[in-house]
Design a protein around this motif. Structure first.
Motif, PDB file in Angstrom:
ATOM      1  N   LEU A   1      -7.416  -4.075   7.349  1.00  0.00           N
ATOM      2  CA  LEU A   1      -7.619  -3.206   8.511  1.00  0.00           C
ATOM      3  C   LEU A   1      -6.393  -2.352   8.777  1.00  0.00           C
ATOM      4  N   GLU A   2      -5.237  -2.848   8.324  1.00  0.00           N
ATOM      5  CA  GLU A   2      -3.986  -2.096   8.546  1.00  0.00           C
ATOM      6  C   GLU A   2      -3.847  -0.913   7.595  1.00  0.00           C
ATOM      7  N   GLU A   3      -4.708  -0.878   6.550  1.00  0.00           N
ATOM      8  CA  GLU A   3      -4.655   0.237   5.598  1.00  0.00           C
ATOM      9  C   GLU A   3      -5.862   1.127   5.885  1.00  0.00           C
ATOM     10  N   PRO A   4      -5.653   2.256   6.563  1.00  0.00           N
ATOM     11  CA  PRO A   4      -6.776   3.080   7.033  1.00  0.00           C
ATOM     12  C   PRO A   4      -7.751   3.489   5.929  1.00  0.00           C
ATOM     13  N   GLN A   5      -7.228   3.915   4.775  1.00  0.00           N
ATOM     14  CA  GLN A   5      -8.124   4.388   3.711  1.00  0.00           C
ATOM     15  C   GLN A   5      -8.990   3.250   3.181  1.00  0.00           C
ATOM     16  N   LEU A   6      -8.352   2.084   2.925  1.00  0.00           N
ATOM     17  CA  LEU A   6      -9.103   0.933   2.418  1.00  0.00           C
ATOM     18  C   LEU A   6     -10.035   0.380   3.488  1.00  0.00           C
ATOM     19  N   ALA A   7      -9.556   0.366   4.741  1.00  0.00           N
ATOM     20  CA  ALA A   7     -10.388  -0.151   5.832  1.00  0.00           C
ATOM     21  C   ALA A   7     -11.625   0.711   6.028  1.00  0.00           C
ATOM     22  N   HIS A   8     -11.429   2.062   5.944  1.00  0.00           N
ATOM     23  CA  HIS A   8     -12.577   2.966   6.103  1.00  0.00           C
ATOM     24  C   HIS A   8     -13.618   2.720   5.009  1.00  0.00           C
ATOM     25  N   ARG A   9     -13.127   2.472   3.790  1.00  0.00           N
ATOM     26  CA  ARG A   9     -14.056   2.205   2.677  1.00  0.00           C
ATOM     27  C   ARG A   9     -14.806   0.902   2.909  1.00  0.00           C
TER      28      ARG A   9
ATOM     29  N   GLN B   1     -21.327  -1.101   6.558  1.00  0.00           N
ATOM     30  CA  GLN B   1     -22.401  -0.355   7.209  1.00  0.00           C
ATOM     31  C   GLN B   1     -23.594  -0.176   6.255  1.00  0.00           C
ATOM     32  N   ASN B   2     -23.268   0.192   5.019  1.00  0.00           N
ATOM     33  CA  ASN B   2     -24.340   0.376   4.029  1.00  0.00           C
ATOM     34  C   ASN B   2     -25.105  -0.923   3.781  1.00  0.00           C
ATOM     35  N   GLU B   3     -24.338  -2.039   3.665  1.00  0.00           N
ATOM     36  CA  GLU B   3     -24.983  -3.318   3.399  1.00  0.00           C
ATOM     37  C   GLU B   3     -25.833  -3.768   4.582  1.00  0.00           C
TER      38      GLU B   3
END
Length: 611
Positions: free
Chosen positions: A410-418, A424-426
């Protein structure tokens, strides 16, 4: 024909055995006797010749050794001739006297007078002139007469001064042997004739009781059990008669007991809760109980004689498979007469009746009312369709990504967004899966419609691999996605095919150890068919389970599958989805070497929904 049947009887065989035994015995005795007689006569003949030759050599010593002083050679030869003619007159024999050089001084046969003055070069003569006393041999002269030849040296003062030669014909000896053989052969024929007569008498005493026993046994076979064989002794025939009488008494008891058991069986059949139908080898009904007639709505009297396939409303080919034992049972749906009640579901189990040496002599059909069981099974299938274990896959994915976010992603915005996008998709896919459970149930009942749309094959396979990428990294499993050149889009129900792929990859992931690999491939099987396969190098499936692997609720290892979250429905659901798409699915596996699941999809024209 009459003589042929006679020679197949025991009486003829006994006579032949007696005659052959006597013939063999006489032959053995004859060979030994004739051989011994021949040796004896030959030895006596040879000994007589040896004795005569020895005596003649002693007498010839006086004339050849110079004992008679003042006696000329002619006088010596004359003296020898007189002795030979007076003392050694042997029929058919030739006697020769030779000097020390082997020259013939005289011969007893006038026809061989020209031999006088010549040397006798035979081996026996040469050996005798060398001082060897045991000289004999057989010879056949120009008249084809067998002769015995004996030669003895004439010794005077320790010096060989000549030899005596006797060649005697053995014709009389062989004539004697021939007469003995003729007498012996005549004796054999007389003995064989007497043996045959005695054999007929003895065989009759044995076969007559057997014929009587055969007649009575035939009567028993025809149903007359009141037969008793007279026991005339304690020999084997008498023991056989006792055994026959015991057998008939036991048969009477067994028949009585059989009638009693038949009555019991009839009573049991009448009061059974299951229906029972018995048929003959042609499939005609020979027996049916009250319960069977009630299930089928047919009167008991109307069942007898009807073919069972028509009575049960079955296809004759299917009936033949069931009766022959290639199939055990089948489920039938019977509509009650009048059609006012619900159809009755009946399980019919066939058991062939085998008769020794005749194969299948009929069959027994047991009818069981399984209407309630089938209703419960249908309810279970409906429940499982609504609570599919396939919900576990997206939930597991959401849980994994949520834990990753909590662990610091969660602290890594790019990885957290992915990760959030994946969650969400799942979540959305899980909602679709819940909605589609009812659709799958309708698909199973051939009522659902597929939502066909064009999908990118590479994108579809890559997304499947991405959904399981986290679990693969945890188990250090290598993945490979391959799409054959020329494959781009295909018209399918994307959600349902995703469900199939998720199930196959999930299974591969479960049963592949750490460090393994999973290959997802798409190839053209032909110009109208796409083939997609998921292959792993995991623990594999035993060969005995391959035929049942697509059955609903079937697990190879129930405990292991349950621990890993399996319900036994995944492959059966995948099979129904692929069938709805017009394709087929198959599984190849070898224990300890991995599993390959392949399904095919028809290449449709793009656009529109399909049924």
């Amino acid at each position: 024909m009459k003589w042929s049947s006679f020679f197949r009887t025991i009486q003829a065989k006994l006579i032949i055995i007696y005659v052959l035994l006597i013939l063999v015995a006489m032959q053995l005795i004859g060979v030994y006797f004739v051989s011994a007689m021949k040796n004896s006569l030959t030895d006596n003949f040879t000994q007589d010749l040896q004795a005569r030759a020895e005596l003649l050599s002693v007498l010839a010593e006086r004339d050849l050794g110079g004992s008679g002083e003042g006696q000329s050679e002619e006088d010596s030869v004359a003296s020898l001739r007189e002795r030979v003619s007076n003392l050694f007159n042997i029929n058919g024999a030739e006697i020769q006297v030779m000097d020390a050089s082997g020259k013939v001084l005289l011969t007893s046969l006038s026809s061989h007078a020209d031999y006088v003055g010549r040397k006798n070069t035979q081996t026996v003569v040469s050996r005798a002139l060398q001082g060897i006393r045991d000289n004999e041999e057989y010879m056949i002269d120009e008249d084809n007469i067998r002769k015995k030849v004996v030669a003895k040296p004439v010794v005077s003062g320790g010096k060989v001064v000549g030899a005596v030669y006797i060649a005697a014909s053995m014709a009389e000896l062989y004539d004697t042997m021939k007469r003995i053989n003729n007498i012996f052969i005549s004796g054999i024929f007389i003995a064989l004739a007497l043996t045959a007569i005695l054999g007929v008498i003895l065989a009759h005493t044995i076969t007559q009781p057997i014929k009587e026993l055969t007649r009575r046994a035939t009567a028993v076979a025809e149903g007359n059990f009141n037969q008793n064989m007279p026991v005339l002794g304690s020999d084997e025939i008498g023991q056989l008669s006792k055994a026959f009488n015991y057998m008939t008494s036991r048969l009477r008891d067994a028949l009585s007991q059989n009638e009693e058991e038949k009555e019991k069986l009839a009573s049991i059949l009448i009061n059974m809760s299951d229906g029972v139908i018995a048929t003959d080898e042609s499939g005609r009904v020979i027996l049916g109980n009250r319960r069977a007639s009630a299930m089928l709505g047919v009167h008991e009297a109307q069942m007898s004689g009807r073919h069972i396939s028509g009575l049960l409303g079955m296809d004759p080919a299917e009936m033949d498979e069931l009766v022959s034992g290639s199939a055990a049972s089948t489920i039938l749906q019977i509509d009650p007469p009048g059609g006012s009640e619900e159809p009755v579901v009946i399980r019919v189990t066939f058991t062939p009746i085998h008769r020794r040496e005749f194969g299948i002599a009929g069959s027994i059909a047991v009818l069981q009312d399984v209407t309630e069981q089938e209703e419960l099974e249908a309810s279970r299938r409906e429940f499982v369709a609504n609570v599919s274990h396939e919900l576990r896959t997206p939930l597991t994915t959401i849980k994994s990504y949520t834990e990753a976010l909590n662990d610091g992603a969660l602290e890594e915005p790019q990885l957290a967004h992915r990760f959030v996008d994946v969650i969400q998709n799942e979540t959305e896919r899980m909602i679709r899966l819940v909605t589609d459970l009812l659709h799958l149930s309708r698909l199973d009942s051939k009522e659902a419609r597929l939502r066909i749309r064009s999908s990118d094959v590479m994108e579809m396979l890559e997304e499947v691999a991405d959904r399981f990428s986290f679990q693969m990294k945890q188990k250090k499993i290598r993945r490979k996605v391959f799409v054959e050149h020329g494959i781009s889009h295909i018209s399918i129900d994307r959600d349902q095919i995703d469900q199939v792929l998720d199930n196959l990859v999930s299974n591969a992931l479960k049963y592949t150890p750490e460090g393994g690999k999973i290959d997802i491939e798409a190839r053209l099987q032909d110009e109208h068919t796409l083939s997609i396969s998921v292959q792993d190098d995991g623990i594999g499936i035993p060969k005995k389970d391959l035929d049942r692997i697509f059955e609903r609720f079937y697990r190879v290892d129930k405990a292991r599958s349950r621990n890993m979250g399996g319900t036994g429905l995944g492959l059966s659901i995948a099979q129904e989805i692929i069938k709805a798409h017009g394709g087929h699915i198959e599984l190849q596996s070898e224990l300890g070497q991995g599993t390959r699941v392949t399904f095919t999809l028809p290449l449709r024209s793009e656009g529109g929904d399909g049924s």
